[in-house]
Design an enzyme around this catalytic site. Structure first.
Site, PDB file in Angstrom:
ATOM      1  N   SER A 193      83.271  88.810 100.571  1.00 36.44           N
ATOM      2  CA  SER A 193      82.415  88.836  99.383  1.00 36.44           C
ATOM      3  C   SER A 193      81.378  87.731  99.491  1.00 36.44           C
ATOM      4  O   SER A 193      80.589  87.714 100.432  1.00 36.44           O
ATOM      5  CB  SER A 193      83.262  88.701  98.112  1.00 36.44           C
ATOM      6  OG  SER A 193      82.459  88.861  96.961  1.00 36.44           O
ATOM      7  N   HIS A 220      81.398  93.071  99.435  1.00 38.06           N
ATOM      8  CA  HIS A 220      80.876  93.305  98.089  1.00 38.06           C
ATOM      9  C   HIS A 220      79.354  93.156  98.090  1.00 38.06           C
ATOM     10  O   HIS A 220      78.824  92.059  98.229  1.00 38.06           O
ATOM     11  CB  HIS A 220      81.478  92.298  97.097  1.00 38.06           C
ATOM     12  CG  HIS A 220      82.958  92.409  96.969  1.00 38.06           C
ATOM     13  ND1 HIS A 220      83.746  91.369  96.540  1.00 38.06           N
ATOM     14  CD2 HIS A 220      83.808  93.451  97.216  1.00 38.06           C
ATOM     15  CE1 HIS A 220      85.011  91.755  96.519  1.00 38.06           C
ATOM     16  NE2 HIS A 220      85.078  93.005  96.930  1.00 38.06           N
ATOM     17  N   ASP A 316      90.212  89.907  95.578  1.00 37.56           N
ATOM     18  CA  ASP A 316      90.182  91.267  96.121  1.00 37.56           C
ATOM     19  C   ASP A 316      90.759  91.274  97.534  1.00 37.56           C
ATOM     20  O   ASP A 316      90.417  90.430  98.368  1.00 37.56           O
ATOM     21  CB  ASP A 316      88.750  91.801  96.133  1.00 37.56           C
ATOM     22  CG  ASP A 316      88.689  93.298  96.399  1.00 37.56           C
ATOM     23  OD1 ASP A 316      89.683  93.983  96.094  1.00 37.56           O
ATOM     24  OD2 ASP A 316      87.646  93.772  96.889  1.00 37.56           O
TER      25      ASP A 316
END
Length: 374
Positions: A193, A220, A316
Site C-alpha cells: 500500500s 492499493h 490488509d
C-alpha cells in the site's frame, strides 16, 4: 538533517505558513522562496537544496513540468508536491506515486482551524518521511547531483545489488503450462500500500528472469494508475510485469498487478488458474483488497504459497494470510520496519506471529528466490 529548503508557491500566505511549519521542526533551517515555476527550476539548478516544496499549479512551469525538466537535466532532489487532489491528473498522480523522492500533500483551500492543523501534520510527516528515506539511502550509497532522477536499476534509490542476468525476458508462449500443478503448485502473493509503488519498483527488478511460478500483487491504488505502474516496472524488470485482466490465465514468470479500484481474485477451472477482476463493494474500505485476493487461494489447488507483505497503512493481508495458513503450506516474508514508508501492514503480520522472516526491501527478491530454490 535537511537544512537548505526551497519553497515555491505563488501565495504569500502559503509561503509564510510553510516557513512557520518548517521552522517549527528546526528553526535553524535555511529557507529560500520563489513565486513561479521558472524561478523554482532556475533556483534548483543553481542552488544546492536539501529539499524543495513545490505548488503543483505554479505559473510559467507547473510542478510536473519541473519534475520532468529535472529528470532531463539529471538532477536529483527530494520534493514535497502540493496540490488539491491527485485524482485530477492521473498521469501526474501515477508518476508522483512511483517516484521514490517525491511526496504529495493536499494543499487546503483555506488555512484555518482544523484544515491548517491537518495540513501542518501532513507537511511534517512528508518532510520527515523524505528525510528518513534520503538519509538512509545516502549513508549507504550517495547519489551524485548528476545521477539520474530515477535509476533504471534501483527505482531511483541508490545502488542495489541486483542479480547479474543478461538473458532476455523469458518468452511465454500460449501453450505454456498453465495448470496450478506448475512448479509443485507454488505461487507468490504480494500485498502493498503506502510506499508500495517505490518498493515494487525496487524489488521486482531484482527477481531472476526464470522463477517458474506466477506472482500476483495487490497494490492499493485508484482506478487508472496501475497500468502505467506495471508498464514502468516491466521496463526495468527481468520478469514480465503487467496489469491483470479478467479471465486471464496465470502463467509462470509473469507478475500480475490488480487493476486499481477493482477487486482481483484467482479462480480455478479444469485445473487452470485464471484472474477474476470485478467491481464488488470495497472490503474493509479497500478495493482492490489483498485479503480478498489471498483468501481466494484457500479454494485453489495451489498448495505451497509464498506471501509477501510490503510497506502500507493498516492491516490488509493479515486476515487473508491467517485463513490461508489454516489450509495451505505458506512461507511469509514481511518488509522490515526500517525500510518501510509505513510499517502498518508488515507490523500487523509480524504481531500476529505469521512472518517467517522480516527483511529489508533490497533482500526480499533474494528471499523469494531462495524459498523457490532458484
Amino acid at each position: 538533517m535537511m537544512e537548505k529548503i526551497l519553497l515555491a508557491d505563488d501565495s504569500a500566505l502559503m509561503r509564510k505558513s510553510l516557513c512557520d511549519i518548517i521552522s517549527a521542526q528546526d528553526e535553524n533551517r535555511s529557507i529560500d522562496t520563489v513565486m513561479d515555476g521558472e524561478e523554482a527550476f532556475r533556483a534548483i539548478r543553481m542552488g544546492s537544496y536539501d529539499i524543495c516544496v513545490i505548488n503543483m499549479y505554479l505559473k510559467k512551469m507547473n510542478g510536473m513540468e519541473i519534475i520532468r525538466a529535472l529528470q532531463s537535466a539529471n538532477i536529483v532532489v527530494p520534493i514535497v508536491m502540493l496540490g488539491s487532489s491527485l485524482l485530477e491528473d492521473r498521469d501526474a498522480a501515477s508518476l508522483i506515486m512511483e517516484l521514490p523522492y517525491v511526496r504529495y500533500v493536499v494543499r487546503p483551500f483555506r488555512l484555518l482551524g482544523q484544515d491548517r492543523d491537518s495540513f501542518s501534520k501532513d507537511m511534517t510527516s512528508a518532510l520527515s518521511s523524505l528525510e528518513k528515506t534520503w538519509m538512509k539511502t545516502h549513508k549507504k550509497s550517495p547519489v551524485s547531483a548528476q545521477a539520474p532522477f530515477l535509476s533504471p536499476d534501483s527505482g531511483g534509490s541508490g545502488n542495489v545489488n541486483r542479480p547479474v542476468n543478461l538473458q532476455e525476458k523469458p518468452f511465454i508462449s500460449e501453450g505454456a503450462s498453465n495448470t496450478v500443478a506448475g512448479k509443485n503448485g507454488r505461487i507468490v502473493l504480494i500485498a502493498s500500500s503506502t510506499g508500495g509503488p517505490q518498493a515494487l519498483h525496487r524489488m521486482i527488478p531484482m527477481l531472476p528472469a526464470h522463477i517458474g511460478v506466477p506472482v500476483v500483487i495487490v497494490q492499493h491504488m485508484p482506478k487508472g494508475f496501475t497500468l502505467s505502474l506495471a508498464e514502468r516496472i516491466d521496463q526495468k524488470a527481468l520478469i514480465h510485469v503487467k496489469e491483470a485482466e479478467d479471465n486471464e490465465v496465470l502463467k509462470p514468470d509473469v507478475v500480475y498487478i490488480a487493476p486499481g479500484g477493482r477487486h482481483l481474485e484467482v479462480v480455478e477451472k479444469g485445473g487452470v488458474a485464471r484472474c477474476r477482476v470485478y467491481d464488488d463493494p470495497p472490503v474493509n474500505n479497500l478495493r482492490p483488497c489483498a485479503d480478498v485476493m489471498i483468501e481466494s487461494f484457500t479454494r485453489l489447488s495451489y498448495n505451497d504459497i509464498i506471501c509477501v507483505v510490503l510497506t502500507g497503512m493498516g492491516r490488509d493481508g493479515t486476515d487473508g494470510i491467517l485463513n490461508l495458513k489454516k489450509r495451505k503450506k505458506i512461507h511469509v516474508i514481511t518488509q522490515s520496519a526500517d525500510t518501510c514508508v509505513v510499517y502498518g501492514m508488515p507490523k500487523a503480520c509480524d504481531q500476529a506471529g505469521l512472518s517467517n522472516e522480516s527483511v529489508p526491501i533490497d533482500m526480499i527478491a533474494g528471499a523469494i528466490a531462495k524459498e523457490l530454490g532458484v
